[in-house]
Design a protein around this motif. Structure first.
Motif, short mmCIF file in Angstrom:
data_model
loop_
_atom_site.label_atom_id
_atom_site.label_comp_id
_atom_site.label_asym_id
_atom_site.label_seq_id
_atom_site.Cartn_x
_atom_site.Cartn_y
_atom_site.Cartn_z
N PRO A 179 1.02 -1.24 0.12
CA PRO A 179 -0.02 0.14 0.11
C PRO A 179 0.86 1.25 0.23
O PRO A 179 1.94 1.34 0.37
CB PRO A 179 -0.81 -0.03 1.18
CG PRO A 179 -0.71 -1.42 1.74
CD PRO A 179 0.53 -1.94 1.22
N PRO A 180 0.30 2.41 -0.30
CA PRO A 180 1.08 3.86 -0.33
C PRO A 180 1.40 4.01 1.15
O PRO A 180 0.97 3.68 2.09
CB PRO A 180 0.05 4.65 -0.49
CG PRO A 180 -1.08 4.04 -1.28
CD PRO A 180 -1.10 2.72 -0.66
N LEU A 181 2.76 4.72 1.26
CA LEU A 181 3.29 4.90 2.26
C LEU A 181 2.75 5.81 3.38
O LEU A 181 2.71 5.53 4.66
CB LEU A 181 4.81 5.52 2.10
CG LEU A 181 6.00 4.85 1.83
CD1 LEU A 181 7.13 5.39 1.12
CD2 LEU A 181 6.46 4.02 2.94
N LEU A 182 1.94 6.67 2.90
CA LEU A 182 1.49 7.75 3.78
C LEU A 182 0.14 7.45 4.18
O LEU A 182 -0.45 8.07 4.96
CB LEU A 182 1.46 9.21 3.27
CG LEU A 182 2.73 9.51 2.50
CD1 LEU A 182 2.77 11.11 2.23
CD2 LEU A 182 3.75 9.91 4.08
N ALA A 183 -0.56 6.32 3.69
CA ALA A 183 -1.93 5.92 3.79
C ALA A 183 -1.86 5.19 5.30
O ALA A 183 -2.71 5.33 5.99
CB ALA A 183 -2.38 5.34 2.74
N VAL A 184 -0.89 4.12 5.07
CA VAL A 184 -0.95 3.12 6.42
C VAL A 184 0.37 2.60 6.61
O VAL A 184 1.29 3.02 5.96
CB VAL A 184 -1.79 2.03 6.16
CG1 VAL A 184 -3.48 2.24 5.98
CG2 VAL A 184 -1.40 1.11 4.42
N THR A 185 0.63 1.90 7.61
CA THR A 185 2.25 1.88 7.89
C THR A 185 2.58 0.37 7.43
O THR A 185 3.69 -0.07 7.41
CB THR A 185 1.97 1.36 9.56
OG1 THR A 185 1.20 0.18 9.97
CG2 THR A 185 1.91 2.70 10.28
N ASP A 186 1.89 -0.36 6.63
CA ASP A 186 1.94 -1.62 5.98
C ASP A 186 3.36 -1.52 5.16
O ASP A 186 4.20 -2.39 5.46
CB ASP A 186 0.81 -2.20 5.13
CG ASP A 186 -0.20 -2.25 5.81
OD1 ASP A 186 -0.48 -1.65 6.70
OD2 ASP A 186 -1.41 -2.82 5.18
N ALA A 187 3.71 -0.66 4.51
CA ALA A 187 4.76 -0.37 3.94
C ALA A 187 5.97 -0.34 4.43
O ALA A 187 6.92 -0.77 4.06
CB ALA A 187 4.46 0.92 2.50
N GLN A 188 6.01 0.77 5.45
CA GLN A 188 6.99 0.87 6.15
C GLN A 188 7.55 -0.59 6.84
O GLN A 188 8.75 -0.68 6.95
CB GLN A 188 6.99 1.92 7.35
CG GLN A 188 7.03 3.26 6.98
CD GLN A 188 6.71 3.91 8.26
OE1 GLN A 188 5.38 4.58 8.63
NE2 GLN A 188 7.73 4.56 8.79
N ILE A 189 6.55 -1.23 7.42
CA ILE A 189 6.86 -2.51 8.11
C ILE A 189 7.58 -3.75 7.08
O ILE A 189 8.45 -4.20 7.22
CB ILE A 189 5.53 -3.23 8.63
CG1 ILE A 189 4.88 -2.31 9.61
CG2 ILE A 189 5.93 -4.74 9.06
CD1 ILE A 189 3.55 -2.78 10.09
#
Length: 228
Positions: free
Chosen positions: A159-169
């Motif tokens: 998912p997009p970085l600024l929408a949710v934390t999934d991408a960071q993880i």
């Protein structure tokens, strides 16, 4: 190329491999391969700052470009909120990543043939109530370690970085990250904020794909810039 199966209609690297766009994806593939001399880049995450910037299209075409180079490739749709890979490749989404992580299916149930030689797809599976927890789980880390033994390259669409934390993880579990930025749509400060999110988790930034750049009509409407 109308004779090609319908499932391949969105993959320009497959339907029109001689186009400037396809050449751009091959150049992106080459740049990634040469971006790290001493480290193996095997798990590559693709994301964007916001929605509808083209990250899933880039993921699918980059995966096909690697497969065309005789690499054994797996594309994982890890966007467990708005998945698209099953639509792009006209595949079932009954079982996928969420099914595997929740132990509702085994690996063999979740990997499907894309129709492109050397390219397999793991769709998202049913949308779960806890995508971020799934991404952060030890089971996800174990899965990636297993897949490293089975595939040359693993592309992960998140998912997009600024929408949710999934991408960071997910970035913290990947060897490198490609960020797709839609030209003229994303403001500079937004893109900088998105990259800062990656920096905070120690992600290795492989480069930025500048998407939707208009070129001369004879050259198509798609181009990318690669670099840190």
């Amino acid at each position: 190329m109308s004779q090609l199966p319908n499932k391949q209609r969105h993959l320009i690297t497959v339907t029109n491999p001689r186009s400037p766009v396809s050449e751009a994806f091959r150049a992106l593939r080459t740049n990634i391969d040469f971006s790290s001399v001493d480290e193996t880049i095997q798990v590559i995450m693709v994301t964007s700052s916001g929605p509808e910037e083209g990250k899933s299209t880039v993921s699918a075409n980059l995966a096909a470009a690697y497969a065309q180079a005789d690499k054994k490739v797996l594309l994982i749709d890890a966007d467990l909120r708005k998945p698209t890979a099953h639509k792009t490749f006209s595949l079932s989404n009954r079982f996928g990543l969420s099914s595997l992580l929740s132990q509702q299916a085994v690996l063999e149930d979740t990997v499907q043939d894309s129709g492109v030689p050397n390219l397999s797809i793991m769709t998202s599976g049913p949308i779960p109530p806890n995508p971020a927890e799934m991404m952060a789980s030890n089971r996800m880390s174990t899965l990636l370690q297993d897949l490293r033994q089975r595939y040359d390259v693993i592309l992960v669409d998140t998912p997009p970085l600024l929408a949710v934390t999934d991408a960071q993880i997910m970035a913290s579990k990947s060897d490198g990250v490609i960020m797709v930025v839609s030209y003229g749509k994303v403001k500079r400060d937004i893109a900088v904020k998105a990259k800062a999110n990656l920096d905070r988790v120690g992600a290795k930034m492989l480069g930025v794909v500048l998407n939707n750049v208009k070129r001369k009509a004879s050259e198509g409407y798609y181009y990318y810039y690669y670099g840190n």
